[in-house]
Design a protein around this motif. Structure first.
Motif, PDB file in Angstrom:
ATOM      1  N   THR A 201       0.850  -1.191   0.000  1.00  0.00           N
ATOM      2  CA  THR A 201       0.000   0.000   0.000  1.00  0.00           C
ATOM      3  C   THR A 201       0.884   1.238   0.000  1.00  0.00           C
ATOM      4  N   ARG A 202       0.419   2.256  -0.680  1.00  0.00           N
ATOM      5  CA  ARG A 202       1.279   3.432  -0.853  1.00  0.00           C
ATOM      6  C   ARG A 202       0.563   4.698  -0.432  1.00  0.00           C
ATOM      7  N   THR A 203       1.136   5.418   0.493  1.00  0.00           N
ATOM      8  CA  THR A 203       0.587   6.728   0.816  1.00  0.00           C
ATOM      9  C   THR A 203       1.278   7.749  -0.091  1.00  0.00           C
ATOM     10  N   PRO A 204       0.635   8.874  -0.344  1.00  0.00           N
ATOM     11  CA  PRO A 204       1.273   9.901  -1.181  1.00  0.00           C
ATOM     12  C   PRO A 204       2.627  10.334  -0.626  1.00  0.00           C
ATOM     13  N   GLU A 205       2.722  10.414   0.695  1.00  0.00           N
ATOM     14  CA  GLU A 205       3.993  10.833   1.304  1.00  0.00           C
ATOM     15  C   GLU A 205       5.097   9.822   1.018  1.00  0.00           C
ATOM     16  N   GLU A 206       4.733   8.541   1.126  1.00  0.00           N
ATOM     17  CA  GLU A 206       5.722   7.497   0.868  1.00  0.00           C
ATOM     18  C   GLU A 206       6.212   7.567  -0.574  1.00  0.00           C
ATOM     19  N   LEU A 207       5.273   7.740  -1.490  1.00  0.00           N
ATOM     20  CA  LEU A 207       5.639   7.802  -2.903  1.00  0.00           C
ATOM     21  C   LEU A 207       6.527   9.008  -3.188  1.00  0.00           C
ATOM     22  N   ARG A 208       6.167  10.101  -2.566  1.00  0.00           N
ATOM     23  CA  ARG A 208       6.936  11.322  -2.767  1.00  0.00           C
ATOM     24  C   ARG A 208       8.370  11.129  -2.264  1.00  0.00           C
ATOM     25  N   GLY A 209       8.486  10.540  -1.073  1.00  0.00           N
ATOM     26  CA  GLY A 209       9.793  10.301  -0.468  1.00  0.00           C
ATOM     27  C   GLY A 209      10.637   9.367  -1.325  1.00  0.00           C
ATOM     28  N   LEU A 210       9.978   8.359  -1.824  1.00  0.00           N
ATOM     29  CA  LEU A 210      10.659   7.371  -2.641  1.00  0.00           C
ATOM     30  C   LEU A 210      11.177   7.997  -3.942  1.00  0.00           C
ATOM     31  N   LEU A 211      10.306   8.765  -4.571  1.00  0.00           N
ATOM     32  CA  LEU A 211      10.678   9.420  -5.825  1.00  0.00           C
ATOM     33  C   LEU A 211      11.820  10.408  -5.582  1.00  0.00           C
ATOM     34  N   ARG A 212      11.722  11.116  -4.472  1.00  0.00           N
ATOM     35  CA  ARG A 212      12.758  12.089  -4.141  1.00  0.00           C
ATOM     36  C   ARG A 212      14.115  11.391  -3.994  1.00  0.00           C
ATOM     37  N   GLU A 213      14.129  10.303  -3.235  1.00  0.00           N
ATOM     38  CA  GLU A 213      15.375   9.556  -3.014  1.00  0.00           C
ATOM     39  C   GLU A 213      15.966   9.060  -4.328  1.00  0.00           C
ATOM     40  N   GLU A 214      15.119   8.494  -5.166  1.00  0.00           N
ATOM     41  CA  GLU A 214      15.621   7.904  -6.408  1.00  0.00           C
ATOM     42  C   GLU A 214      16.101   8.977  -7.396  1.00  0.00           C
ATOM     43  N   LEU A 215      15.372  10.093  -7.455  1.00  0.00           N
ATOM     44  CA  LEU A 215      15.817  11.178  -8.344  1.00  0.00           C
ATOM     45  C   LEU A 215      17.146  11.745  -7.855  1.00  0.00           C
ATOM     46  N   LEU A 216      17.243  11.886  -6.549  1.00  0.00           N
ATOM     47  CA  LEU A 216      18.477  12.435  -5.972  1.00  0.00           C
ATOM     48  C   LEU A 216      19.661  11.528  -6.295  1.00  0.00           C
ATOM     49  N   GLN A 217      19.438  10.240  -6.164  1.00  0.00           N
ATOM     50  CA  GLN A 217      20.485   9.273  -6.476  1.00  0.00           C
ATOM     51  C   GLN A 217      20.947   9.434  -7.914  1.00  0.00           C
ATOM     52  N   LEU A 218      19.992   9.666  -8.792  1.00  0.00           N
ATOM     53  CA  LEU A 218      20.278   9.815 -10.211  1.00  0.00           C
ATOM     54  C   LEU A 218      21.093  11.091 -10.490  1.00  0.00           C
ATOM     55  N   VAL A 219      20.797  12.129  -9.729  1.00  0.00           N
ATOM     56  CA  VAL A 219      21.460  13.419  -9.945  1.00  0.00           C
ATOM     57  C   VAL A 219      22.875  13.416  -9.358  1.00  0.00           C
ATOM     58  N   GLY A 220      23.169  12.470  -8.467  1.00  0.00           N
ATOM     59  CA  GLY A 220      24.537  12.371  -7.945  1.00  0.00           C
ATOM     60  C   GLY A 220      24.775  13.288  -6.766  1.00  0.00           C
ATOM     61  N   PRO A 221      24.250  12.948  -5.600  1.00  0.00           N
ATOM     62  CA  PRO A 221      24.343  13.853  -4.457  1.00  0.00           C
ATOM     63  C   PRO A 221      25.770  14.009  -3.936  1.00  0.00           C
ATOM     64  N   ASP A 222      26.658  13.067  -4.287  1.00  0.00           N
ATOM     65  CA  ASP A 222      27.993  13.102  -3.674  1.00  0.00           C
ATOM     66  C   ASP A 222      29.094  13.603  -4.599  1.00  0.00           C
ATOM     67  N   MET A 223      28.735  14.094  -5.779  1.00  0.00           N
ATOM     68  CA  MET A 223      29.792  14.592  -6.673  1.00  0.00           C
ATOM     69  C   MET A 223      30.369  15.899  -6.122  1.00  0.00           C
ATOM     70  N   ASP A 224      31.667  16.071  -6.331  1.00  0.00           N
ATOM     71  CA  ASP A 224      32.312  17.303  -5.868  1.00  0.00           C
ATOM     72  C   ASP A 224      32.008  18.425  -6.866  1.00  0.00           C
ATOM     73  N   ARG A 225      31.242  19.412  -6.397  1.00  0.00           N
ATOM     74  CA  ARG A 225      30.793  20.479  -7.296  1.00  0.00           C
ATOM     75  C   ARG A 225      31.472  21.825  -7.021  1.00  0.00           C
ATOM     76  N   THR A 226      32.574  21.762  -6.302  1.00  0.00           N
ATOM     77  CA  THR A 226      33.306  22.998  -6.007  1.00  0.00           C
ATOM     78  C   THR A 226      33.917  23.566  -7.280  1.00  0.00           C
ATOM     79  N   VAL A 227      33.728  24.858  -7.499  1.00  0.00           N
ATOM     80  CA  VAL A 227      34.431  25.512  -8.602  1.00  0.00           C
ATOM     81  C   VAL A 227      35.783  25.957  -8.044  1.00  0.00           C
ATOM     82  N   ARG A 228      36.846  25.353  -8.564  1.00  0.00           N
ATOM     83  CA  ARG A 228      38.173  25.616  -7.978  1.00  0.00           C
ATOM     84  C   ARG A 228      38.753  26.908  -8.526  1.00  0.00           C
ATOM     85  N   THR A 229      38.755  27.910  -7.688  1.00  0.00           N
ATOM     86  CA  THR A 229      39.281  29.209  -8.117  1.00  0.00           C
ATOM     87  C   THR A 229      40.277  29.756  -7.107  1.00  0.00           C
TER      88      THR A 229
END
Ligand code: GDP
Length: 300
Positions: free
Chosen positions: A66-94
């Protein structure tokens, strides 16, 4: 930052909302999963990442029962975040080192927003208390050097330029030299981007890079890509990555498109993080790319 986030969400919202609506259907049948795939593909996420995401979502939704809207939202958020790469180093080295300014080369096809991005980045750095020298190494269009100089005057950065049609590498060389002499913190080099002569461009950018590196190592090579150009943008990215070692991507015009999935596709393509995003034409419309804020903007 709040304003930027608002602007991001206006254009990106469609993707996340669409996905969330589909996931919230009572029966997740094959057609629905196909619609979810189509939604992701339409947003330029790319075939492979789309299949991975949908595969994982299917598994996790099955486990949920069974799926609550909150659960689905959380799940989608986690999976999208994983796809976007939360741990990449995004520092602009200047960061300057003793006696040498930080050196950033900005590359990309004409029209993607290269000069604008260089100007905006200068503004961010100057606002941060750093002295900046701009190198107008796009010597093929006088207008390009004028445009960069205008940015320089606007933000308080010195611009080094050469004669129209002159050697871009020698302008880059002079910019770094003047940067050193002036004790500047950062030198930003704007380059030409005429993709129709691929070999010429390769030779030229390669030469600019080699000449700059005679002075000091390059800290960043930022590739500017227009988020609205989809697959074309990816092809361009590949060409540039062949010529110079790109260390970061700037995705411009994210304010004008719902195709934010290109973030995922281009990072996959180049194995390099999106470090900055352009969210408008104004001087303050450049922001660090933050995966969490981005995904939150997607799912509203
Ligand atoms: P260049 O040829 O790559 O140097 O491109 P320019 O810097 O001249 O930019 C081309 C056009 O895109 C200009 O009209 C810019 O104002 C516009 N532009 C650049 N970045 C952005 C952005 O993030 N959002 C929007 N909406 N327009 C942008």
């Amino acid at each position: 930052l709040v304003r930027l986030r608002a602007r991001l969400s206006r254009s990106q919202n469609a993707l996340g909302k669409g996905l969330l609506n589909l996931l919230s259907r009572e029966h997740l049948d094959e057609d629905t999963w196909e619609e979810i795939e189509d939604t992701l593909l339409t947003a330029d996420v790319g075939v492979q990442p789309t299949q991975e995401l949908v595969g994982r979502l299917r598994e996790r939704v099955k486990v949920l029962g069974t799926r609550t809207p909150e659960e689905l939202r959380g799940l989608l958020r986690e999976e999208l975040l994983q796809l976007v790469g939360p741990d990449m180093d995004r520092t602009v080295r200047t960061e300057p080192e003793a006696g040498k300014p930080g050196i950033v080369m900005v590359v990309g096809v004409n029209g993607t927003g290269k000069t604008t991005t260089t100007g905006k980045l200068a503004r961010v750095l100057v606002a941060d208390g750093r002295s900046v020298v701009l190198g107008a190494a796009d010597t093929f269009r006088a207008a390009a050097a004028d445009q960069l100089q205008t940015w320089g005057e606007r933000v308080g950065a010195h611009t080094v330029r050469g004669p129209e049609g002159g050697d871009p590498a020698s302008v880059a060389f002079d910019a770094v030299k003047e940067g050193k002499e002036m004790g500047a913190d950062v030198v930003l080099i704007d380059t030409a981007g005429r993709l129709h002569t691929k070999t010429g461009l390769m030779d030229e950018l390669g030469k600019v890079k080699r000449v700059v590196e005679k002075h000091a190592p390059l800290d960043e090579v930022l590739l500017v890509l227009d988020a609205t150009t989809g697959q074309n943008g990816l092809i361009q990215a590949r060409v540039f990555a062949e010529v110079v070692d790109v260390t970061g991507i700037v995705l411009t015009k994210l304010d004008g498109t719902a195709k934010g999935g290109i973030v995922v596709a281009v990072q996959r393509e180049l194995g390099v993080p999106v470090k900055l995003v352009g969210l408008g034409e104004g001087p303050d419309d450049l922001a660090p790319f933050e995966p969490e804020a981005f995904v939150d903007a997607l799912i509203g």
